[in-house]
Each structure stands twice: as C-alpha cells, then as structure tokens.
Design a protein around this motif. Structure first.
Motif, short mmCIF file in Angstrom:
data_model
loop_
_atom_site.label_atom_id
_atom_site.label_comp_id
_atom_site.label_asym_id
_atom_site.label_seq_id
_atom_site.Cartn_x
_atom_site.Cartn_y
_atom_site.Cartn_z
N LEU A 40 -6.08 21.70 -2.63
CA LEU A 40 -7.14 21.77 -3.70
C LEU A 40 -6.43 22.13 -5.05
O LEU A 40 -6.49 21.51 -6.22
N ARG B 47 0.69 -1.10 0.08
CA ARG B 47 0.01 0.07 0.01
C ARG B 47 0.97 1.20 -0.15
O ARG B 47 0.43 2.21 -0.82
N GLU B 48 1.90 1.17 0.70
CA GLU B 48 2.74 2.58 0.73
C GLU B 48 3.49 2.73 -0.45
O GLU B 48 3.92 3.85 -0.79
N GLN C 108 -7.07 6.52 11.32
CA GLN C 108 -6.69 7.79 10.81
C GLN C 108 -7.13 7.88 9.25
O GLN C 108 -7.68 8.72 8.82
N GLU C 109 -6.66 6.86 8.75
CA GLU C 109 -6.78 6.66 7.45
C GLU C 109 -8.37 6.43 7.00
O GLU C 109 -9.03 7.24 6.01
N ARG C 110 -9.25 5.65 7.91
CA ARG C 110 -10.58 5.73 7.55
C ARG C 110 -11.26 6.95 8.01
O ARG C 110 -12.17 7.42 7.16
N VAL D 174 -4.20 14.49 3.78
CA VAL D 174 -4.42 15.17 4.93
C VAL D 174 -3.02 15.57 5.60
O VAL D 174 -2.60 16.82 5.93
N SER E 279 -10.89 0.35 -1.99
CA SER E 279 -11.42 1.50 -0.98
C SER E 279 -10.04 1.42 0.08
O SER E 279 -9.88 2.30 0.62
N ALA F 98 -9.80 9.92 7.66
CA ALA F 98 -9.64 10.95 6.61
C ALA F 98 -10.49 10.81 5.30
O ALA F 98 -10.94 11.75 4.84
N LEU F 99 -11.09 9.41 5.02
CA LEU F 99 -11.77 9.00 3.82
C LEU F 99 -13.14 9.40 4.13
O LEU F 99 -14.02 9.72 3.17
N GLN G 274 -7.92 4.00 -1.39
CA GLN G 274 -8.61 5.51 -1.22
C GLN G 274 -8.56 5.94 0.14
O GLN G 274 -8.24 7.16 0.34
N GLU G 275 -8.48 5.10 1.21
CA GLU G 275 -8.27 5.53 2.53
C GLU G 275 -6.82 6.17 2.69
O GLU G 275 -6.59 7.07 3.31
N ARG G 276 -5.90 5.30 2.27
CA ARG G 276 -4.34 5.62 2.33
C ARG G 276 -4.14 7.10 1.66
O ARG G 276 -3.41 7.98 1.94
N ARG H 43 -5.99 19.84 -8.16
CA ARG H 43 -6.52 20.15 -9.71
C ARG H 43 -5.42 20.37 -10.70
O ARG H 43 -5.73 20.21 -11.77
N LEU I 188 -7.62 36.41 2.21
CA LEU I 188 -6.47 36.02 1.58
C LEU I 188 -5.90 36.63 0.43
O LEU I 188 -6.49 37.10 -0.21
N HIS J 276 -5.15 27.54 8.25
CA HIS J 276 -5.78 26.21 7.91
C HIS J 276 -6.57 26.30 6.38
O HIS J 276 -6.39 25.33 5.83
N LEU J 277 -7.15 27.62 6.35
CA LEU J 277 -7.85 27.77 4.80
C LEU J 277 -6.87 27.77 3.99
O LEU J 277 -7.04 27.14 2.63
N ALA J 278 -5.97 28.73 4.22
CA ALA J 278 -5.06 28.63 2.59
C ALA J 278 -4.34 27.20 2.41
O ALA J 278 -4.08 26.95 1.46
N VAL K 297 -13.26 13.00 3.19
CA VAL K 297 -13.39 13.23 1.62
C VAL K 297 -15.08 12.98 1.12
O VAL K 297 -15.34 13.65 0.56
N LEU L 180 -13.88 22.21 6.56
CA LEU L 180 -13.25 22.73 7.75
C LEU L 180 -14.18 23.36 8.92
O LEU L 180 -13.98 23.04 9.95
N LEU M 262 -14.28 31.66 8.58
CA LEU M 262 -13.52 31.11 7.34
C LEU M 262 -14.01 32.09 6.13
O LEU M 262 -13.06 32.38 5.35
N ALA N 133 -6.48 9.30 1.01
CA ALA N 133 -7.07 10.57 1.84
C ALA N 133 -6.17 10.84 2.94
O ALA N 133 -6.03 12.27 3.04
N LEU N 134 -5.49 9.89 3.68
CA LEU N 134 -4.76 10.40 4.43
C LEU N 134 -3.43 11.13 4.38
O LEU N 134 -2.81 11.90 4.67
N GLU O 279 -5.66 24.21 2.99
CA GLU O 279 -6.93 23.32 2.06
C GLU O 279 -6.70 23.84 0.79
O GLU O 279 -7.14 23.13 -0.18
#
Lengths: 192, 192
Positions: free
Chosen positions: A153, A52-53, B116-118, A124, A113, B120-121, A116-118, A157, B191, A145-147, B124, B153, B184, A120-121, A149
């Motif tokens: 994105l 997975r890693e 943590q992985e779960r 994070v 799945s 994080a998903l 997907q979890e990995r 993107r 920003l 925090h906002l900047a 999402v 957030l 926020l 997602a982390l 995120e």
C-alpha cells in the motif's frame, strides 16, 4: 529494470506505453511497438514474451530490491522498519523516466481489463517478495503477511503521490513512499 | 452466487473445477464443461463469458455482501468492526459446497498463470468494494484503504483455515474469518 538506461528495453517500454495511450492496448501489435522503438521484432522478444509483459517490466527487479532492502535492515528492527528499508532500496532505483511513465501507464492499465489482471498479479508478487523476506528475518505470520501488505500500500500510495500533481522536479520517490508508510503506520495503530 | 442452489450455474462451477483439476485449465474447453454439467454451450454462455470467469463466479455477489454488511454495521463503530460485519455477512452465504470446492479451486489457480491473474484481480475487486463502503461511512483514507486490505487478508486467511485440515463438519465460515481478523487486529497494533 536496474538503472534506467536508454537501451532497447527502455525504448520498448516507452514505445509501448505511448502506443497503448494513443490507440489502445488491444489495437497495438508487437510489430508496431518494435517499429516505434526502432528495433526488430526479434529484439522485442529477447526482452519480453508478449506485449502485456512490457507493462510489468521490472517486476522481478523490484521484488529483488524490496527483498534485499528488507534483508539488509538493521538487526532487531520491527517489521515496518524493515519494510521501510525495502521501499527505500527500491525507490532509489527509480528515476525521472519512471515518474514520467507512471501516469500514462496507469491510464493504459485502467483502459484494459487484461492489463488490470496482469497488474494485480504484479502487486501480489511484490507483496509476496516482501512477506518472504520478512519471514526470513524471523518475523512470523500474520505480522509478516500484514506488514508486507502495508508495504505494498505504501509503495502504491507513495508512487501515486510522486507521480501526482504536486510534483517538484527535485524530489525523489523514497521520501514519498516513506511518508505513505508512516501515515499507514499511524492509521494501523488507530484502527479499532 | 447468492444461496448455493443446485442449478445450472452451480453445476457448471463444479464441472469446471473438476475438469481443471483432472486435465488442467489450458486443456479444458467450454464444450467439455457444459457436457460434464449436463447443459448446452449456450447455457454456459448465459452464465459466463468464458471458462476463466467460472473460477471467479460470485465475485460481484461477494462484493455486494461485503459492502452491505459494512453499510449496516452499527453507527460509530471503528473501521475494523465495520469490516467484521461485512465479513460475517459474506460468510453467512457460503456453505458446504464452497468449502469443498475451495482447495480444488486453489489447486487449479496455482497451476495456471492466467487464472492467477484473474484471481488477483478478484481480490482487488473485493478490497475496493470494502474500501468504498468504508468511505461511505465517513472513514477516510488511508484508514479505509488499510482496513479494506486487512479485511481482504482476513477473508483469505479465514477461508483457507475453514477449508484446511482441522475442519469439523459443524463449523461455519464466519468464526474463522472473524478469528483471522482479530489476529490481524492484534498484529496491527504491535507493528513497529
């Protein structure tokens, strides 16, 4: 990942992505990945703790590059300009192989799945690295925090656009990420 | 989770969080969780596929509530006002038990990379539900994408504040989430 070199680590990533795509993540073993890459199982385990890693190879390097870029941005610039410096720093380290692997990696993640979890982390972790670097510049939450995120994105993107259909051979990743960031910056000011 | 009722499902969540806190996630079995909740193993498996899923109980309900609130916001309001309606809808379904479990759940997640992985998903999934609901209102990306991430957030920051130290017995979750969203919103316009 540092600069992408044709070493064992890189061959393992390519082999893993190929096998995940061909036969699915669940049905692929570490032994098969090692064999496809032309290395031993113990070489595999010198680079990765498990299969997975392999798919989040480079997370720590990416986090470090994003944080370095943010830390080195000119004094006094706003949070999103600092984030832009972080994105540019990270993008400069990603080359043709990253671009080629992107869509296949995305397909492998979409089909599992567990991945997907990995994945997602991993996101994070990247956002947390940017947030910490912004706070170290004296930018406070919730702006940091906002900047962070928004930076994440823009990363996603921009990477998707770079890997997408309109690709030209000669364009780098950084312009795509910075264009995505600018688009988000505009959107942020227009939100009600 | 719908309304929080003292049924088997809720008892299983409480038992799992208690056991994860007391003895760690890895060392806790489904049989122990079921026994602590006073139900059989097969009752456990009617509610959850495995012990990890206990900690994201309510993800689908939360996603549905966020999407419903966004869909039902008054016509013509901006993306963040629609998100506010979604947050209020979801917050109204969360009561004292959610508030009490919050910090213990957070501690259990912090102690386990698998959780943590779960977790994080789950985030999402919540952001994706908001983004889809915004797009269905005619809001385009990247505004929908950005507003959904800001909503996530606000959800997290508001929930953390609600579960935090300054808690009074009589305050609900919704005001905390909406205050976090306003903070926020202001940060987004500032920003650079």
């Amino acid at each position: 990942m540092a600069r992408w070199e044709p070493g064992a680590r890189e061959r393992l990533v390519v082999a893993a992505v190929d096998l995940f795509t061909e036969q699915g993540y669940d049905d692929t073993t570490v032994a098969e990945i090692a064999a496809r890459a032309g290395v031993t199982r113990s070489t595999f385990f010198r680079h990765f703790t498990d299969k997975r890693e392999v798919l989040v190879a480079g997370q720590e390097t990416l986090s470090r590059l994003l944080a370095e870029g943010i830390a080195q941005a000119p004094e006094g610039v706003g949070p999103l300009d600092a984030v832009a410096a972080g994105l540019a720093r990270a993008a400069d380290e990603m080359g043709p192989l990253n671009r080629e692997l992107g869509p296949r990696l995305k397909a492998a993640v979409a089909a599992s799945s567990e991945l997907q979890e990995r994945d997602a982390l991993k996101s994070v972790g990247l956002a947390a690295a940017m947030r910490t670097a912004l706070i170290e510049r004296g930018i406070e939450d919730p702006s940091a925090h906002l900047a962070a995120e928004i930076g994440l994105l823009a990363f996603k993107r921009g990477y998707a656009a770079w890997c997408g259909q309109d690709r030209r051979d000669d364009d780098g990743l950084a312009p795509h990420m910075l264009a995505a960031l600018d688009e988000l910056r505009t959107a942020a000011t227009l939100l009600r």
